[in-house]
Design a protein around this motif. Structure first.
Motif, mmCIF file in Angstrom:
data_model
loop_
_atom_site.group_PDB
_atom_site.id
_atom_site.type_symbol
_atom_site.label_atom_id
_atom_site.label_comp_id
_atom_site.label_asym_id
_atom_site.label_seq_id
_atom_site.Cartn_x
_atom_site.Cartn_y
_atom_site.Cartn_z
ATOM 1 N N VAL A 181 -8.558 2.511 -12.564
ATOM 2 C CA VAL A 181 -8.519 1.609 -11.702
ATOM 3 C C VAL A 181 -7.752 2.018 -10.350
ATOM 4 C CG1 VAL A 181 -8.549 -0.777 -10.686
ATOM 5 C CG2 VAL A 181 -9.342 -0.284 -13.057
ATOM 6 N N THR A 182 -8.116 2.123 -8.927
ATOM 7 C CA THR A 182 -7.333 2.580 -8.274
ATOM 8 C C THR A 182 -6.294 1.543 -7.650
ATOM 9 O OG1 THR A 182 -9.198 3.921 -7.437
ATOM 10 C CG2 THR A 182 -7.537 3.372 -5.729
ATOM 11 N N ASP A 183 -6.836 0.439 -7.431
ATOM 12 C CA ASP A 183 -5.963 -0.893 -6.942
ATOM 13 C C ASP A 183 -5.618 -1.838 -8.210
ATOM 14 O OD1 ASP A 183 -5.902 0.580 -4.517
ATOM 15 O OD2 ASP A 183 -7.739 -0.803 -3.898
ATOM 16 N N THR A 184 -4.259 -2.288 -7.877
ATOM 17 C CA THR A 184 -3.823 -3.301 -8.763
ATOM 18 C C THR A 184 -4.919 -4.718 -8.679
ATOM 19 O OG1 THR A 184 -1.484 -2.608 -8.954
ATOM 20 C CG2 THR A 184 -2.145 -4.951 -9.528
ATOM 21 N N HIS A 234 -3.674 3.675 -1.867
ATOM 22 C CA HIS A 234 -3.764 2.924 -3.085
ATOM 23 C C HIS A 234 -2.950 1.381 -3.113
ATOM 24 C CE1 HIS A 234 -5.294 6.341 -5.853
ATOM 25 N NE2 HIS A 234 -6.242 6.110 -4.636
ATOM 26 N N ASN A 235 -3.248 0.572 -3.556
ATOM 27 C CA ASN A 235 -2.667 -0.861 -3.340
ATOM 28 C C ASN A 235 -2.085 -1.264 -4.648
ATOM 29 O OD1 ASN A 235 -3.382 -1.314 -0.543
ATOM 30 N ND2 ASN A 235 -5.596 -1.469 -1.446
ATOM 31 N N THR A 245 0.812 -1.108 -0.141
ATOM 32 C CA THR A 245 -0.070 0.067 0.072
ATOM 33 C C THR A 245 0.922 1.170 -0.173
ATOM 34 O OG1 THR A 245 -1.593 -1.187 1.168
ATOM 35 C CG2 THR A 245 -1.791 1.217 1.297
ATOM 36 N N TRP A 273 -0.444 6.847 -14.213
ATOM 37 C CA TRP A 273 -0.834 6.324 -13.061
ATOM 38 C C TRP A 273 -0.252 7.274 -11.875
ATOM 39 C CZ3 TRP A 273 2.329 4.561 -9.009
ATOM 40 C CH2 TRP A 273 1.875 4.184 -7.932
ATOM 41 N N SER A 292 -2.129 10.358 -10.716
ATOM 42 C CA SER A 292 -3.406 9.936 -9.704
ATOM 43 C C SER A 292 -3.225 9.119 -8.614
ATOM 44 C CB SER A 292 -4.374 9.423 -10.838
ATOM 45 O OG SER A 292 -3.897 8.212 -11.245
ATOM 46 N N ALA A 293 -1.884 8.678 -8.365
ATOM 47 C CA ALA A 293 -1.554 7.911 -7.324
ATOM 48 C C ALA A 293 -1.800 8.740 -5.848
ATOM 49 C CB ALA A 293 -0.282 7.239 -7.437
ATOM 50 N N ARG A 294 -2.284 8.090 -4.795
ATOM 51 C CA ARG A 294 -2.448 8.590 -3.711
ATOM 52 C C ARG A 294 -2.110 7.741 -2.560
ATOM 53 N NH1 ARG A 294 -3.072 11.909 -6.867
ATOM 54 N NH2 ARG A 294 -4.265 13.602 -7.186
#
Length: 271
Positions: free
Chosen positions: A61-64, A124-125, A19, A116, A119-121
């Motif tokens: 999509v937020t998480d992988t 996020h995973n 994370t 990506w 937009s990463a925060r």
């Protein structure tokens, strides 16, 4: 390239769900990500300049997404799930006590990884895999030269930290002065920063010009470089053909290539 300079393991590297714990912009184009996860207790730091894969989610999509299973090396995802994509980075620092892994990421054009990153925060995973590769600097050198462009600076920092107490030249090429930054455990006066702007120089040109204009010391020396693939080949050829440097005294890595997306790993320029 001699076997002791490069390691090429072929087994599938371990994967660690992580994370984003912290994300800090160091320059307009470089962000430091601190990744955390309990499974990082099994992470084994590798040699200086090693690499990991970050498995990143597709756009929107937020998480992988996690695969349902693997068929050999190929992950199988649920129907309708867009697979993630992989990019290569240097595991800059690992803290076994806090289970944190630091990675520096670069905004590099309009690429999937750059989009990506924008937009990463925290929270996020994603998934980290590796590490692999790296270089243990020989300790018998009379001098060392380390060359890197924007993409190779994290690995170059690790190499610099592992060198013996001998004369060292470090040349780092970035877009402009705004990308210059303090480097961990590296003296401020050691890297010479080279800039492509405002002259509008092509990537690799400042490094190539600086190498051609430099004077190499006498004695046995080693050169490590990680930069744009075409510039890496030109510098490598110059050092061998014009300066008489032995190929086995160089580690040359093409981290990316102008006009190409997702340049493959393992480009040593030795063909």
């Amino acid at each position: 390239m001699s076997e002791h300079l490069h390691k090429r393991p072929h087994r599938l590297p371990p994967r660690y769900p992580v994370t984003i714990r912290r994300l800090q912009w160091l320059t307009p184009r470089v962000a430091n990500l601190v990744l955390h996860g309990p499974e990082l207790s099994g992470f084994e730091p590798a040699d200086p300049g090693s690499h990991i894969k970050l498995i990143l989610p597709p756009p929107g999509v937020t998480d992988t997404p996690q695969p349902l299973r693997h068929e050999g090396r190929r992950p199988v995802f649920a129907e309708g799930v867009t697979p993630p994509f992989l990019r290569t980075y240097t595991p800059l620092r690992y803290n076994a006590e806090t289970l944190e892994l630091e990675v520096e990421m670069l905004l590099h054009g309009d690429s999937p990884a750059s989009n990506w990153l924008r937009s990463a925060r925290p929270g996020h995973n994603i998934i980290a895999a590796g590490p692999r590769g790296g270089w243990v600097p020989p300790q018998d050198g009379d001098w060392y030269v380390v060359l890197a462009d924007d993409t190779g600076i994290p690995a170059a920092v690790q190499v610099l930290q592992a060198l013996p107490d001998r004369p060292v030249t470090a040349l780092f090429e970035v877009v402009d002065e705004r990308e210059r930054r303090p480097l961990p455990a590296v003296p401020d006066d050691l890297p010479c920063w080279l800039y492509r702007e405002p002259q509008g120089l092509t990537a690799g040109v400042p490094l190539e010009q600086a190498v051609r204009e430099s004077q190499l010391p006498a004695g046995r020396g080693y050169v490590w470089m990680a930069l744009e693939a075409g510039a890496m080949r030109r510098i490598r050829r110059h050092l061998i053909e014009d300066r008489g440097l032995l190929p086995e005294c160089m580690v040359t890595r093409g981290y990316w290539k102008l006009g190409t997306s997702d340049h493959p790993d393992g480009d040593y320029g030795t063909e």
